[in-house]
Design a protein around this motif. Structure first.
Motif, short mmCIF file in Angstrom:
data_model
loop_
_atom_site.label_atom_id
_atom_site.label_comp_id
_atom_site.label_asym_id
_atom_site.label_seq_id
_atom_site.Cartn_x
_atom_site.Cartn_y
_atom_site.Cartn_z
N LYS A 82 -10.21 -14.22 20.32
CA LYS A 82 -8.90 -14.86 20.39
C LYS A 82 -8.45 -14.95 21.84
CE LYS A 82 -4.14 -14.40 18.72
NZ LYS A 82 -3.20 -13.56 17.92
N PRO A 83 -7.93 -16.12 22.27
CA PRO A 83 -7.47 -16.27 23.66
C PRO A 83 -6.33 -15.29 23.97
CG PRO A 83 -7.68 -18.41 22.59
CD PRO A 83 -7.83 -17.38 21.51
N ILE A 84 -6.37 -14.71 25.16
CA ILE A 84 -5.31 -13.83 25.64
C ILE A 84 -4.37 -14.66 26.50
CG2 ILE A 84 -4.75 -11.76 26.96
CD1 ILE A 84 -7.59 -10.75 26.38
N LEU A 85 -3.19 -14.94 25.98
CA LEU A 85 -2.24 -15.80 26.69
C LEU A 85 -1.13 -14.95 27.33
CD1 LEU A 85 -1.85 -18.72 24.13
CD2 LEU A 85 -3.14 -18.73 26.28
N PRO A 86 -0.71 -15.32 28.52
CA PRO A 86 0.38 -14.57 29.16
C PRO A 86 1.72 -14.85 28.49
CG PRO A 86 -0.21 -16.48 30.48
CD PRO A 86 -1.20 -16.42 29.35
N ASP A 87 2.66 -13.95 28.70
CA ASP A 87 4.03 -14.12 28.21
C ASP A 87 4.86 -14.67 29.36
OD1 ASP A 87 6.61 -13.95 27.30
OD2 ASP A 87 6.57 -11.79 26.87
N ALA A 88 5.36 -15.89 29.22
CA ALA A 88 6.10 -16.53 30.31
C ALA A 88 7.38 -15.80 30.65
CB ALA A 88 6.42 -17.98 29.93
N ASP A 89 7.86 -14.96 29.75
CA ASP A 89 9.10 -14.21 30.01
C ASP A 89 8.82 -12.86 30.65
OD1 ASP A 89 11.94 -14.12 29.87
OD2 ASP A 89 11.79 -12.68 28.23
N ASN A 90 7.56 -12.54 30.83
CA ASN A 90 7.20 -11.24 31.40
C ASN A 90 7.17 -11.34 32.92
OD1 ASN A 90 6.42 -8.57 31.58
ND2 ASN A 90 4.27 -8.97 31.15
N LEU A 91 8.37 -11.27 33.52
CA LEU A 91 8.52 -11.41 34.96
C LEU A 91 8.93 -10.07 35.58
CD1 LEU A 91 10.58 -14.74 35.02
CD2 LEU A 91 8.11 -14.49 35.18
N THR A 92 8.61 -9.91 36.84
CA THR A 92 9.07 -8.72 37.55
C THR A 92 10.59 -8.79 37.69
OG1 THR A 92 8.79 -9.84 39.69
CG2 THR A 92 6.92 -8.54 38.86
N ASP A 93 11.22 -7.64 37.93
CA ASP A 93 12.67 -7.61 38.11
C ASP A 93 13.01 -7.60 39.59
OD1 ASP A 93 14.43 -7.68 35.81
OD2 ASP A 93 13.28 -5.96 35.07
N GLY A 94 14.28 -7.84 39.90
CA GLY A 94 14.73 -7.86 41.28
C GLY A 94 15.36 -9.19 41.62
N VAL A 95 15.78 -9.35 42.87
CA VAL A 95 16.41 -10.61 43.27
C VAL A 95 15.37 -11.72 43.42
CG1 VAL A 95 18.37 -9.51 44.37
CG2 VAL A 95 16.32 -9.94 45.72
N LEU A 96 14.10 -11.35 43.58
CA LEU A 96 12.99 -12.31 43.60
C LEU A 96 12.02 -11.91 42.51
CD1 LEU A 96 12.33 -12.49 47.46
CD2 LEU A 96 13.69 -14.09 46.10
N VAL A 97 11.54 -12.87 41.72
CA VAL A 97 10.68 -12.53 40.59
C VAL A 97 9.37 -13.30 40.68
CG1 VAL A 97 12.69 -12.12 39.11
CG2 VAL A 97 11.54 -14.35 39.05
N ARG A 98 8.40 -12.84 39.92
CA ARG A 98 7.13 -13.54 39.75
C ARG A 98 6.55 -13.05 38.43
NH1 ARG A 98 5.67 -9.31 43.10
NH2 ARG A 98 3.92 -8.06 42.31
N PRO A 99 5.56 -13.75 37.86
CA PRO A 99 4.94 -13.28 36.62
C PRO A 99 4.23 -11.94 36.83
CG PRO A 99 4.43 -15.60 36.99
CD PRO A 99 5.06 -15.09 38.25
N GLU A 100 4.30 -11.09 35.82
CA GLU A 100 3.49 -9.88 35.83
C GLU A 100 2.01 -10.27 35.72
OE1 GLU A 100 4.42 -6.93 36.45
OE2 GLU A 100 6.47 -6.56 35.73
N GLU A 101 1.14 -9.35 36.04
CA GLU A 101 -0.29 -9.65 36.04
C GLU A 101 -0.76 -10.15 34.68
OE1 GLU A 101 -2.76 -6.53 37.50
OE2 GLU A 101 -1.57 -6.21 39.30
N PHE A 102 -1.69 -11.10 34.71
CA PHE A 102 -2.29 -11.62 33.49
C PHE A 102 -3.73 -12.06 33.82
CE2 PHE A 102 -0.09 -15.07 35.63
CZ PHE A 102 -1.03 -16.10 35.64
N PRO A 103 -4.63 -12.04 32.84
CA PRO A 103 -6.02 -12.44 33.09
C PRO A 103 -6.20 -13.95 32.97
CG PRO A 103 -5.80 -11.64 30.85
CD PRO A 103 -4.43 -11.49 31.48
N VAL A 104 -7.18 -14.48 33.69
CA VAL A 104 -7.51 -15.89 33.61
C VAL A 104 -8.99 -16.07 33.92
CG1 VAL A 104 -6.79 -16.23 36.02
CG2 VAL A 104 -6.98 -18.22 34.49
#
Length: 544
Positions: free
Chosen positions: A475-497
């Protein structure tokens, strides 16, 4: 009896005073119900607060207010029209910052991003404008082309470290523009220290503890051992300043020896020397190092975070990659895309705009503070209030962006504006996104960031396929688009590709394209001679 009556009267007066503390004055914009003394403080989530700020926008409209503690007022702007009117048209009043005690402490009160509007900020911004305006930014394309080619080679040789290859790409471009040297390795120690500093600054500055010191200033007087966030802020400042001074001091020595490459820092050093010789006003070494270091941070981190967000979008919306690759193949065929292809690749341009909208790094913007009281839509905006541009709500406005959580570059099929043109359009409805801010505080490097993203998206999709990895069941492992780092600047948490060349021919082409430019570099990976036409206001290139 008289004493008892006096005591009861005094007690009731005190209780009445505290009962109204934290209450929203009637002439402020509407907002959620308050509690005495706390106001709305208890309702702000400690994590992923952007969802709550959007929910309030949906309920209370384009401008609402929050009471933070007994007296701090926050005004939240959640519509294009409100942002255009206040932050653009009335920018003379809305271009300052609130005190932001912990953020300033980390910065030694020298970070341009957080400075209150004034003489020093205006001087710094004028210096930055000289090097990041539209004309100057075009001269940096050879840097972008070179670093992009090395990134492609990195994706080919060690795809598991794709995040680091993107990190080096954005960092190396910035070190060249700011300090005149390349970041050659994905394991560069100073590069990793810089990204650690940005993350620590963004997360510490955005903590509840940091916010409480702004809301209750009396807490700032407590000794450091009672306020752990103050101890951390001072340690982070020492770490940042040490890193920034390493680059600045080396650059000054190179300027004195005549071996520096043309760059922003060289011009700042010469301007400083001229001012000293004439006893004029200029930046101190610490201020200069922070100005340059902050630009280094901004150019490296935010573009890197946006790149990661785009790869995440490719996994969640696979049709985007297929449509983009069809356009790239039609325009470029077997040759590497270049900046000259941009006018003919509207879908890739849409990918750039959509990635900046879909996953905005400054997810709640950087707060402002009006320098005098103002009125808008019949509501009072107090002097010194905290003013927030609710970026997440603006980017997820269903009237402007139907199905906003769908990554859809075709939204911009007929939008041929640059981000700069969209930001300065008279009609607020033409605004594409707010990741670069608004008004006088907007990001001056947006021209460069757009080009870096376009080249990255076009070339990565020209050369590679991006697909999800699979678990043990297939089964494909898809990232969660809402799984972002916290703080005044954010980015996606680690995910495989899973990253694979589109063909053996494409893989060979990546190596061939790198070989074409590799001979321009010395044994240490630095330019033998910087490209002709590289912008420098003051400094004459002396290397080569």
């Amino acid at each position: 009896m008289y004493t008892l009556l006096l005591t009861l009267t005094t007690l009731l007066a005190i209780l009445h005073r505290y009962r109204i503390l934290g209450r929203r004055p009637k002439d402020l914009p509407p907002g959620p119900p308050t509690l005495p003394f706390l106001g709305n403080l208890h309702q702000i989530p400690a994590a992923k607060a952007w969802h709550q700020f959007k929910a309030w926008a949906d309920e209370y409209g384009p401008i609402y207010s929050l009471m933070l503690g007994p007296s701090t007022v926050m005004i939240v702007l959640s519509s294009d029209e409100a942002v255009k009117e206040l932050l653009d048209r009335r920018s003379g009043n809305f271009s300052s910052r609130p005190p932001l005690y912990i953020g300033q402490m980390i910065s030694g009160w020298m970070r341009m991003l957080l400075m209150e509007y004034g003489k020093t900020w205006r001087y710094m911004r004028s210096l930055v404008h000289d090097h990041l305006n539209i004309k100057a930014s075009i001269s940096y394309v050879p840097y972008q082309d070179l670093e992009n080619r090395q990134m492609l080679l990195g994706f080919l040789d060690s795809p598991a470290r794709w995040v680091d290859h993107m990190r080096r790409y954005t960092n190396a471009l910035t070190t060249q523009m700011v300090f005149g040297f390349r970041t050659v390795s994905i394991d560069d120690e100073n590069m990793h220290t810089l990204f650690e500093c940005v993350e620590d600054w963004a997360t510490t500055f955005g903590t509840v503890q940091a916010q409480l010191l702004d809301i209750f200033p009396v807490l700032q007087r407590l000794p450091d051992f009672l306020v752990p966030v103050k101890r951390k802020a001072k340690a982070l400042h020492a770490k940042e300043l040490e890193l920034y001074l390493v680059h600045w001091n080396k650059l000054k020595r190179d300027v004195e020896k005549g071996t520096a490459n043309p760059c922003f820092a060289a011009d700042v050093a010469l301007a400083q020397a001229k001012a000293h010789s004439k006893n004029g006003e200029t930046l101190t070494d610490a201020q200069a190092s922070y100005l340059l270091g902050s630009l280094h941070e901004a150019g490296s981190d935010t573009t890197w975070s946006t790149l990661i967000g785009f790869i995440q979008a490719l996994l969640l919306f696979p049709d985007v990659a297929r449509t983009a690759q069809a356009e790239i193949d039609r325009v470029c065929g077997d040759r590497l895309p270049t900046m000259e292809d941009e006018p003919h690749m509207q879908y890739i341009r849409g990918c750039v705009k959509e990635s900046l909208r879909w996953m905005p790094t400054p997810i709640l913007g950087m707060v402002r503070s009006p320098m005098k009281e103002d009125m808008y839509m019949g509501y009072r905006i107090p002097k010194g209030a905290t003013l927030m541009m609710n970026v997440w709500a603006l980017h997820n406005n269903e009237e402007h962006f139907p199905k906003p959580r769908v990554f859809d570059p075709s939204r911009y099929a007929h939008d041929t504006q640059s981000a700069f043109e969209a930001a300065h359009a008279a009609d607020f409805a033409q605004r594409d996104h707010y990741t670069f801010g608004a008004g006088r505080r907007s990001c001056q490097g947006m021209h460069i960031a757009e080009r870096s993203l376009f080249l990255a998206y076009a070339r990565l999709l020209w050369a590679f396929d991006f697909t999800p990895t699979k678990d043990f069941t297939g089964k494909p492992i898809l990232p969660d688009a809402d799984n972002l780092t916290d703080g005044v600047l954010v980015r996606p948490e680690e995910f495989p590709v899973q990253i694979t060349p589109r063909s053996a021919e494409k893989a060979e082409a990546v190596r061939r394209e790198w070989a074409r430019v590799e001979g321009k570099l010395d044994e240490g990976g630095q330019w033998r001679r910087v490209p002709q036409g590289m912008f420098s206001k003051e400094y004459v290139p002396l290397v080569g």
